[in-house]
Scaffold this motif. Structure first.
Motif, short mmCIF file in Angstrom:
data_model
loop_
_atom_site.label_atom_id
_atom_site.label_comp_id
_atom_site.label_asym_id
_atom_site.label_seq_id
_atom_site.Cartn_x
_atom_site.Cartn_y
_atom_site.Cartn_z
N ARG A 23 7.66 9.82 -0.35
CA ARG A 23 6.22 9.64 -0.57
C ARG A 23 5.50 10.97 -0.62
O ARG A 23 4.60 11.17 -1.45
CB ARG A 23 5.61 8.74 0.50
CG ARG A 23 6.07 7.29 0.39
CD ARG A 23 5.38 6.38 1.39
NE ARG A 23 4.03 6.12 0.92
CZ ARG A 23 2.95 6.14 1.71
NH1 ARG A 23 3.05 6.40 2.99
NH2 ARG A 23 1.77 5.89 1.20
N LYS A 24 5.85 11.89 0.25
CA LYS A 24 5.21 13.21 0.24
C LYS A 24 5.47 13.92 -1.08
O LYS A 24 4.60 14.60 -1.62
CB LYS A 24 5.73 14.05 1.40
CG LYS A 24 5.08 15.41 1.50
CD LYS A 24 5.61 16.19 2.69
CE LYS A 24 4.99 17.57 2.72
NZ LYS A 24 5.54 18.40 3.76
N SER A 25 6.65 13.74 -1.62
CA SER A 25 7.02 14.38 -2.89
C SER A 25 6.38 13.73 -4.11
O SER A 25 6.04 14.42 -5.07
CB SER A 25 8.54 14.35 -3.07
OG SER A 25 9.18 15.05 -2.03
N TYR A 26 6.21 12.39 -4.08
CA TYR A 26 5.85 11.68 -5.31
C TYR A 26 4.62 10.77 -5.23
O TYR A 26 4.17 10.29 -6.27
CB TYR A 26 7.04 10.84 -5.79
CG TYR A 26 8.28 11.66 -6.02
CD1 TYR A 26 8.33 12.58 -7.06
CD2 TYR A 26 9.39 11.52 -5.20
CE1 TYR A 26 9.47 13.34 -7.28
CE2 TYR A 26 10.54 12.27 -5.42
CZ TYR A 26 10.57 13.17 -6.46
OH TYR A 26 11.69 13.93 -6.67
N ASP A 27 4.11 10.48 -4.06
CA ASP A 27 3.00 9.53 -3.94
C ASP A 27 1.72 10.26 -3.56
O ASP A 27 1.60 10.79 -2.45
CB ASP A 27 3.33 8.47 -2.88
CG ASP A 27 2.27 7.38 -2.78
OD1 ASP A 27 1.24 7.47 -3.47
OD2 ASP A 27 2.48 6.44 -2.00
N PRO A 28 0.74 10.31 -4.45
CA PRO A 28 -0.51 11.01 -4.14
C PRO A 28 -1.29 10.39 -2.97
O PRO A 28 -2.17 11.03 -2.41
CB PRO A 28 -1.31 10.95 -5.44
CG PRO A 28 -0.70 9.85 -6.23
CD PRO A 28 0.73 9.72 -5.79
N ASN A 29 -0.95 9.17 -2.59
CA ASN A 29 -1.64 8.51 -1.48
C ASN A 29 -0.85 8.56 -0.17
O ASN A 29 -1.22 7.90 0.80
CB ASN A 29 -1.96 7.06 -1.83
CG ASN A 29 -2.96 6.98 -2.95
OD1 ASN A 29 -3.94 7.71 -2.97
ND2 ASN A 29 -2.71 6.12 -3.91
N ALA A 30 0.20 9.33 -0.12
CA ALA A 30 1.06 9.37 1.07
C ALA A 30 0.29 9.75 2.33
O ALA A 30 0.55 9.20 3.40
CB ALA A 30 2.22 10.34 0.85
N ALA A 31 -0.65 10.66 2.22
CA ALA A 31 -1.41 11.09 3.40
C ALA A 31 -2.62 10.19 3.66
O ALA A 31 -3.28 10.33 4.69
CB ALA A 31 -1.86 12.53 3.22
N VAL A 32 -2.90 9.28 2.74
CA VAL A 32 -4.10 8.45 2.84
C VAL A 32 -3.83 7.11 3.51
O VAL A 32 -4.61 6.66 4.36
CB VAL A 32 -4.72 8.22 1.44
CG1 VAL A 32 -5.97 7.35 1.52
CG2 VAL A 32 -5.04 9.56 0.78
N LEU A 120 7.17 -1.64 -1.64
CA LEU A 120 6.72 -0.43 -0.96
C LEU A 120 6.65 0.66 -2.03
O LEU A 120 7.66 0.97 -2.66
CB LEU A 120 7.70 -0.03 0.15
CG LEU A 120 7.59 1.38 0.73
CD1 LEU A 120 6.21 1.64 1.32
CD2 LEU A 120 8.66 1.60 1.78
N THR A 121 5.47 1.22 -2.24
CA THR A 121 5.32 2.28 -3.25
C THR A 121 5.83 3.60 -2.70
O THR A 121 5.42 4.04 -1.63
CB THR A 121 3.84 2.42 -3.66
OG1 THR A 121 3.38 1.17 -4.17
CG2 THR A 121 3.68 3.50 -4.73
N LEU A 122 6.73 4.22 -3.46
CA LEU A 122 7.27 5.53 -3.08
C LEU A 122 6.69 6.66 -3.94
O LEU A 122 6.72 7.81 -3.53
CB LEU A 122 8.79 5.56 -3.22
CG LEU A 122 9.58 4.70 -2.28
CD1 LEU A 122 11.07 4.85 -2.56
CD2 LEU A 122 9.28 5.05 -0.83
N GLY A 123 6.20 6.33 -5.14
CA GLY A 123 5.70 7.40 -5.97
C GLY A 123 5.00 6.93 -7.22
O GLY A 123 5.13 5.78 -7.63
N ARG A 124 4.23 7.85 -7.78
CA ARG A 124 3.53 7.62 -9.04
C ARG A 124 3.88 8.78 -9.97
O ARG A 124 3.80 9.95 -9.58
CB ARG A 124 2.02 7.59 -8.80
CG ARG A 124 1.23 7.41 -10.05
CD ARG A 124 -0.24 7.38 -9.76
NE ARG A 124 -0.97 7.45 -11.02
CZ ARG A 124 -2.23 7.18 -11.15
NH1 ARG A 124 -2.95 6.86 -10.11
NH2 ARG A 124 -2.81 7.28 -12.31
#
Length: 173
Positions: A23-32, A120-124
């Protein structure tokens, strides 16, 4: 800012680390927002208090549930011209399907009608080729992520920031 009802995932430490890295690598919402399954997709924020009341009623009526993700897959979002990397379960527990159905009835029945797949979304990604490559790598490494859903969270989310987060434990009637 639309209102969502999500189910945060309780992951085992090794799985949490693996999901967090992806998620940190690929999901812009990982920290949100935390890793989660979305149960109600974006009702009008004028229904925030009603969404909170409705989610509280149903959270109290349902017990915690286990879910197992077994496959990484890629899906297209034509509205946002993006490709998403999802972890998918082989089977969705019937109790989770029923919770989704009940939450999307009554005062929240105006929520967008999105098929419930408990992903579960891992990335965009902007390019499908990269999304496919990451999915292949995940599947080659083996996807067998056990999780537990023990709460609901009502959150205002506009795609960039989350506000007014309220956590409601399941089975706390």
């Amino acid at each position: 800012m639309p209102v969502f009802v999500i189910a945060p995932l309780s992951l085992q430490p090794a799985d949490a680390e693996r999901v967090a890295l992806l998620r940190k690598s690929y999901d812009p919402n990982a920290a949100v927002v935390p890793p989660h399954v979305t149960l109600v997709y974006g009702v009008d924020d004028g229904l925030e208090s009603e969404a909170l009341r409705w989610a509280r009623i149903h959270a109290g009526a349902f017990a915690a549930v286990s879910l197992r993700f077994t496959l990484a897959t890629v899906a297209r979002d034509y509205e946002n011209s993006a490709w998403y990397l999802f972890l998918m379960p082989k089977q969705i527990p019937p109790i989770l399907i029923e919770l989704h159905r009940r939450l999307n009835a009554g005062p929240l029945q105006g929520a967008p009608d999105v098929a419930f797949d408990a992903h579960l979304t891992l990335g965009r990604f902007q390019e499908r080729v990269l999304a496919d490559a990451v999915a292949r790598d995940c599947n080659a490494a083996g996807v067998a992520i056990e999780t537990r859903i023990a709460a609901l969270e009502v959150v205002l989310f506009d795609g960039k920031e989350a506000r007014n987060r309220t956590t409601l434990p399941l089975g706390a009637a």
